[in-house]
Motif scaffolding. Sequence first.
Motif: not given
Length: 133
Positions: A50, A53-54, A58, A62-66, A100, A102
Amino acid sequence: METKPSQRERLLRYAAENYGTTPEYPWDGTPDAAVLRHMGNQKWYGLLMRIPSEKLGLAPGGTADILNVKCSPLETGSLRQKPGIFPAYHMNKTHWITILLDGTLPEPELFWLLDESYTLTMPKPRKRKEVHP
């Protein structure tokens, strides 16, 4: 009401059912970072994290699961043209990509990329020594 498992949870279930992989959580500072590795040679075939996001370009805040997976250098460029696939975060960008988690990438394609990574990182067969008479 039952909630649907996240794509990350479905991916971990897929790895367990298809490869017998139990994720490892090797870093105390990032307890949600999970390594998927072969039992035989201990090579990684997946890394779940995680991240902010930047880091993927993005929207900030926020955060992103990758998921990072290994792929053929011949495919990295064309794969990165697909929505939801990025140059590898924190890995060799020639041999790895970041996906990503999502739902942007269809799940069958996500699982196929994990399968490819698993295959590319498999233990190599040992060469037999030739016996000369």
